[in-house]
Design a protein around this motif. Structure first.
Motif, PDB file in Angstrom:
ATOM      1  N   TYR A  41      -1.770  -0.128   1.203  1.00 22.26           N
ATOM      2  CA  TYR A  41      -2.628   0.949   0.693  1.00 22.26           C
ATOM      3  C   TYR A  41      -2.994   0.743  -0.775  1.00 22.26           C
ATOM      4  CZ  TYR A  41      -2.262   3.541   5.020  1.00 22.26           C
ATOM      5  OH  TYR A  41      -2.367   3.918   6.336  1.00 22.26           O
ATOM      6  N   ILE A  42      -2.103   0.124  -1.544  1.00 19.23           N
ATOM      7  CA  ILE A  42      -2.442  -0.215  -2.927  1.00 19.23           C
ATOM      8  C   ILE A  42      -3.587  -1.223  -2.941  1.00 19.23           C
ATOM      9  CG2 ILE A  42      -1.635  -1.397  -5.011  1.00 19.23           C
ATOM     10  CD1 ILE A  42       1.120  -0.185  -4.490  1.00 19.23           C
ATOM     11  N   ASN A  43      -3.458  -2.237  -2.091  1.00 18.94           N
ATOM     12  CA  ASN A  43      -4.495  -3.261  -2.008  1.00 18.94           C
ATOM     13  C   ASN A  43      -5.822  -2.668  -1.540  1.00 18.94           C
ATOM     14  OD1 ASN A  43      -5.104  -6.192  -2.150  1.00 18.94           O
ATOM     15  ND2 ASN A  43      -5.532  -5.937   0.027  1.00 18.94           N
ATOM     16  N   GLN A  44      -5.779  -1.737  -0.595  1.00 15.90           N
ATOM     17  CA  GLN A  44      -6.991  -1.090  -0.109  1.00 15.90           C
ATOM     18  C   GLN A  44      -7.643  -0.241  -1.194  1.00 15.90           C
ATOM     19  OE1 GLN A  44      -8.493  -1.634   2.691  1.00 15.90           O
ATOM     20  NE2 GLN A  44     -10.122  -0.108   2.444  1.00 15.90           N
ATOM     21  N   THR A  45      -6.823   0.424  -1.996  1.00 13.28           N
ATOM     22  CA  THR A  45      -7.349   1.226  -3.105  1.00 13.28           C
ATOM     23  C   THR A  45      -8.062   0.341  -4.124  1.00 13.28           C
ATOM     24  OG1 THR A  45      -5.607   2.882  -2.845  1.00 13.28           O
ATOM     25  CG2 THR A  45      -6.742   2.811  -4.970  1.00 13.28           C
TER      26      THR A  45
END
Length: 321
Positions: free
Chosen positions: A201-205
């Motif tokens: 989710y960090i990478n997606q953000t």
């Protein structure tokens, strides 16, 4: 094909229109535009860099693509040599005009506008290739570009090289460090992201923030152009810069790139950079280091307007799908 390219490029210029209108109608202030630029340069663009680099490259791939930053340097250096030649024979006796013309011959819009064009025409790997090439462009701007402007006013010194630690470049360095670390661990960032929900989710953000970079950058460019006075378009030097920046320098740069990198898989990325108009950043740098502001602002405006025709015309002959 010209019509298709014209529509593609024209749609990007339409994305500049909101910024232009907001500034001209005084809905958006100059200070807000500056804050807007900070958000793009310090947050969105670094996110786009990190996302594109880590999704499309390994450290081996970066090392194999050393030609990209070298090509970016060569493209700008070709403009510099042509500008020196012009100034030697026909240059103005006014120091500010002379150095401003040389700077506009040398430095073009090598990042945000070609990034938007490449996003329209190609896949994410080509965007990553352009981003890697900007390492060569940025180094050129903050060394050769500053040397051009270093004639009077605020002096260029070694402290000016702190710009080589600007957020976009730091993001490139950080991305390279991550790729090197992944290589040492014998894995990839994608594998780690897929195995850990938090990292996913960090990478997606980061990816989604990066996606906002291109449209907001084009709005920002439109806003910058909205501050330019149309009365500045009367100078003969402005039209000389336009001729060289959009026709003569691209022609020479294209020939050099095709000669040096004839079969490079991302040659199209290099060629797109060759045909770009003057850099919007020249307005800010001219204010800081001294320059002919009417010439700088006029060339930025008119080269972007004329580029709506010249870019698709060039690309019709240069690029292959």
């Amino acid at each position: 094909m010209f019509y298709t390219l014209f529509i593609n490029i024209g749609s990007l210029f339409l994305m500049m229109l909101p910024g232009y209108i907001l500034i001209r109608k005084n809905i958006l202030s100059t200070s807000a535009l500056k804050d807007f630029s900070h958000v793009i340069v310090k947050v969105l663009y670094p996110c786009l860099i990190f996302s594109s680099m880590t999704r499309n490259y390994t450290i081996e791939g970066v090392l194999e693509s050393w030609q990209l930053p070298v090509a970016a340097f060569i493209i700008l250096f070709v403009g510099y040599i042509i500008g020196l030649t012009y100034n030697g024979f026909f240059g103005s006796t006014n120091v500010e005009s002379k150095k401003s013309m040389l700077f506009q011959f040398t430095i073009n819009n090598y990042s945000f506008l070609p990034l938007a064009i490449i996003a329209k025409l190609y896949d994410e790997s080509h965007m990553a290739a352009l981003i890697l090439s900007t390492l060569g462009s940025e180094i050129t701007v903050w060394t050769l570009g500053m040397a051009i402007l270093n004639t009077k006013g605020k002096r260029f010194d070694i402290k000016s090289l702190k710009h080589l630690w600007s957020p976009p470049l730091v993001s490139i360095y950080f991305s390279l460090g991550i790729l090197l670390g992944m290589h040492a661990l014998g894995t990839s960032l994608n594998q780690i992201v897929n195995q850990h929900v938090t990292f996913k989710y960090i990478n997606q953000t980061i990816y989604e923030l990066g996606e906002a970079c291109i449209p907001l950058s084009l709005i920002m460019i439109g806003g910058r152009m909205g501050k330019i006075n149309f009365a500045d378009l009367k100078s003969k030097n402005l039209w000389i810069v336009t001729l060289f920046r959009l026709i003569i320098v691209p022609l020479a740069a294209v020939l050099v790139i095709k000669l040096i990198f004839p079969n490079h898989p991302y040659q199209n990325v290099m060629l797109i950079v060759c045909v770009m108009p003057c850099a919007v950043a020249s307005l800010v740098l001219g204010e800081i280091y001294g320059g002919d502001q009417k010439l700088l602002s006029g060339t930025v405006l008119i080269t972007h307007i004329v580029a709506l025709i010249t870019i698709p015309a060039w690309l019709m002959f240069l690029i292959s799908k």
